[in-house]
Design a protein around this motif. Sequence first.
Motif, mmCIF file in Angstrom:
data_model
loop_
_atom_site.group_PDB
_atom_site.id
_atom_site.type_symbol
_atom_site.label_atom_id
_atom_site.label_comp_id
_atom_site.label_asym_id
_atom_site.label_seq_id
_atom_site.Cartn_x
_atom_site.Cartn_y
_atom_site.Cartn_z
ATOM 1 N N PHE A 180 -15.188 -3.283 10.310
ATOM 2 C CA PHE A 180 -15.928 -2.474 9.352
ATOM 3 C C PHE A 180 -17.211 -1.934 9.981
ATOM 4 C CE2 PHE A 180 -18.751 -2.356 5.508
ATOM 5 C CZ PHE A 180 -18.118 -1.280 4.925
ATOM 6 N N ASN A 181 -17.445 -0.646 9.840
ATOM 7 C CA ASN A 181 -18.646 0.015 10.373
ATOM 8 C C ASN A 181 -18.731 0.009 11.885
ATOM 9 O OD1 ASN A 181 -19.677 0.880 8.029
ATOM 10 N ND2 ASN A 181 -21.106 -0.815 7.745
ATOM 11 N N SER A 198 -13.044 0.529 3.817
ATOM 12 C CA SER A 198 -14.361 0.885 3.295
ATOM 13 C C SER A 198 -14.249 1.625 1.967
ATOM 14 C CB SER A 198 -15.108 1.728 4.317
ATOM 15 O OG SER A 198 -14.272 2.731 4.819
ATOM 16 N N ASP A 199 -13.048 1.729 1.439
ATOM 17 C CA ASP A 199 -12.871 2.416 0.173
ATOM 18 C C ASP A 199 -12.087 1.522 -0.778
ATOM 19 O OD1 ASP A 199 -12.336 4.107 -1.903
ATOM 20 O OD2 ASP A 199 -11.892 5.828 -0.651
ATOM 21 N N TYR A 207 -19.116 -13.594 3.822
ATOM 22 C CA TYR A 207 -20.257 -12.681 3.834
ATOM 23 C C TYR A 207 -20.934 -12.634 5.195
ATOM 24 C CZ TYR A 207 -19.520 -12.315 -1.078
ATOM 25 O OH TYR A 207 -18.938 -12.052 -2.284
ATOM 26 N N PHE A 208 -20.591 -13.583 6.038
ATOM 27 C CA PHE A 208 -21.165 -13.579 7.379
ATOM 28 C C PHE A 208 -20.166 -13.034 8.386
ATOM 29 C CE2 PHE A 208 -23.184 -16.854 4.912
ATOM 30 C CZ PHE A 208 -24.523 -16.604 5.135
ATOM 31 N N LYS A 248 -10.109 3.041 7.213
ATOM 32 C CA LYS A 248 -10.679 3.878 6.149
ATOM 33 C C LYS A 248 -10.506 3.198 4.798
ATOM 34 C CE LYS A 248 -10.447 8.466 8.149
ATOM 35 N NZ LYS A 248 -9.672 9.708 8.224
ATOM 36 N N LEU A 286 -17.598 -18.064 0.885
ATOM 37 C CA LEU A 286 -19.029 -17.869 1.128
ATOM 38 C C LEU A 286 -19.229 -17.336 2.541
ATOM 39 C CD1 LEU A 286 -21.877 -18.374 -0.091
ATOM 40 C CD2 LEU A 286 -21.894 -20.494 1.199
ATOM 41 N N ASP A 301 -11.593 1.476 -3.958
ATOM 42 C CA ASP A 301 -10.713 2.107 -4.956
ATOM 43 C C ASP A 301 -9.376 2.483 -4.343
ATOM 44 O OD1 ASP A 301 -12.673 1.859 -6.763
ATOM 45 O OD2 ASP A 301 -13.440 3.900 -6.554
#
Lengths: 290, 341
Positions: B28-29, B330-331, B9-10, B327, B6, B333
């Motif tokens: 990320f980002n 964030s992908d 997510y933070f 990279k 849980l 797949d």
Amino acid sequence: MVTTEPAPSPDDGASTGKRAVRPPWDKSGPAEGGSFGEWLRRQREMREISLRDIADRTKISLRYLEAMEADRFELLPAPLFAKGFLKEYARYVGLSPDEVVNHYLAVHQPEEGTQVGDATLAAMERKRAKKGRSWTWGLFLLLAGALLLALVALLSWLVEKRGRQPSAEPPAARAAAPPAIPREAPRPAPPAVLPEAPKAPLEVSLEFTGDCWVRVGVDDKPPIEEKRVQGETLQFAAQKVVNVRLGNAAAASIQVNGFPFDFERKPGQVVELVIDLQTARALREKREAR
Amino acid sequence: MPLASLLRYFSKDLAIDLGTANTLVYAFNQGIVVREPSVVVINKLSNRIEAVGSEAKEMLGRTPGNIESIRPMKDGVIADFEVTERMLEYFIRKAHGRKMYVHPRIVIGVPSEITQVEKRAVRDSAMRAGASEVFLVEQAMMAAIGAGLKISEPSGNMIVDIGGGTTDVAVISLAGTVYSRSVRVAGNAMDTAIIQHLKRKYNLLIGERTAEQIKIELGSAYPLKEEIRMEIKGRDLVEGIPKTLSITDEEIRDALAEPVASIVEAVRMALERTPPELSADIMDKGIVLSGGGALLRNLDQRLRDETGLPVVLAEDPLASVVLGTGKVLSDIDLLRKVQIR
């Protein structure tokens, strides 16, 4: 080597910094004009180097060298190779590799953004990033919403449960202040009972020596549940029977009609006691027998 | 565990290049948020961490008896499980900027030829450092993605990632590894070679940090246009007193001959084992160099001469792996495709 190149480096630095509309190499040969690839070719021809020489030395295939001179950088496998090959080319021709790459970036930067592999990857990445974030946020919001709903449900259930207890006696009171009533219920009891204490056949008083959860049912009335701390006392007056349940047997002592009532007192033990008129009588007889 | 999943997510998802020499963390980002040496300084008496990262590297070889400086990674894998865990924990918290409730999903790059036990060690130490989920990916593949190669196309790419502990050579096509080889000769082996050379030839003893400095300033794999000289300080083994010596790049090139030859050999081996269709692609595009070792002067020239292929250096060789891992982060797949179990 550098003598043949008319554009001095400070000039280049400034123009690349500004990303000038007018390409920097144009200043070096204003009369000739032309594109970046043509400029490369002129620089090479000026030094009388053939493409094959470069290909032999740098091992870069002739196809790619020609593509670069024709400004067709999209034919190169990836943007990384454009820069890498240009550096090699520059080194062999005798130009400064960094300057050539800067020139290249000044012209091909905007195109590079949309044209070459990095771009598609970057765009894809951005899309995914956005998707990923919204997905995460959606789930988070959903979770938060569910949690809030559960809380509200729990609260309303509690309120209703508390409200139902006193409602058995005064149905009107429930609407007024449901949560307050159970708290008040045990307290007014002792003063209310005191004057008629002698009349009540059964008087039970609890004295607490530590934290203890307690449930007391007087006669047929619905039981009350409370937590008591050290030093507090509880008194009940009943007609027939008092049911006592203690969460921590060692933390309470009980007197029935003024006589101490003995029970097993282990710390942390839960005990259930039924005190009725018979118990009170037995206690009195025991005391009198002594 | 449900709480950890849980809490993730933070937390920001992280990509980590857990290298022998340096550890990089990509959020990320956000981009690269941590770029520090993989060194931990521990007080042996209190078992407390005194310093991690750059600060700890300054202390390397300069600590008193009760304080120990440790490089918990060796040859690309975890050598000291507990210290690695604490180092990771420190970097993960540093990337988040807070100490509580940090349970990110983490993607970590590992060398291609590591054992199940070594993989398990990486996974476990990341979990114990607070991760809610750990994905392992191959370093060479990440370096290729980070350098900007189009790995998903049906075309061969060769990447040579020269790190601190291992050199990973891989041929990649369709987001899969066609051939990959990891040799345990890289930056650290070069440092050791320099130390050994100076000891043998001049009876001069130098430290790890000095050796690295020499490698960075003088090291080369192919004769340079102009000679470079450098003054080095060390302890004379015969007289036992500190001594200063002036050495040239040629000297260091001799010292580095062996590790460089091993790297070249690994590349040649990879070329030998590559299927012919992919060989043709590689012939066309050439070899891409990444990792700190790629910064060795004229290594590209040397490889070009030895293999007859064009050689291109990645743009930010030190960060290629972590950028690629970022990279992948964030992908989803792509992560599924390249993840190793």
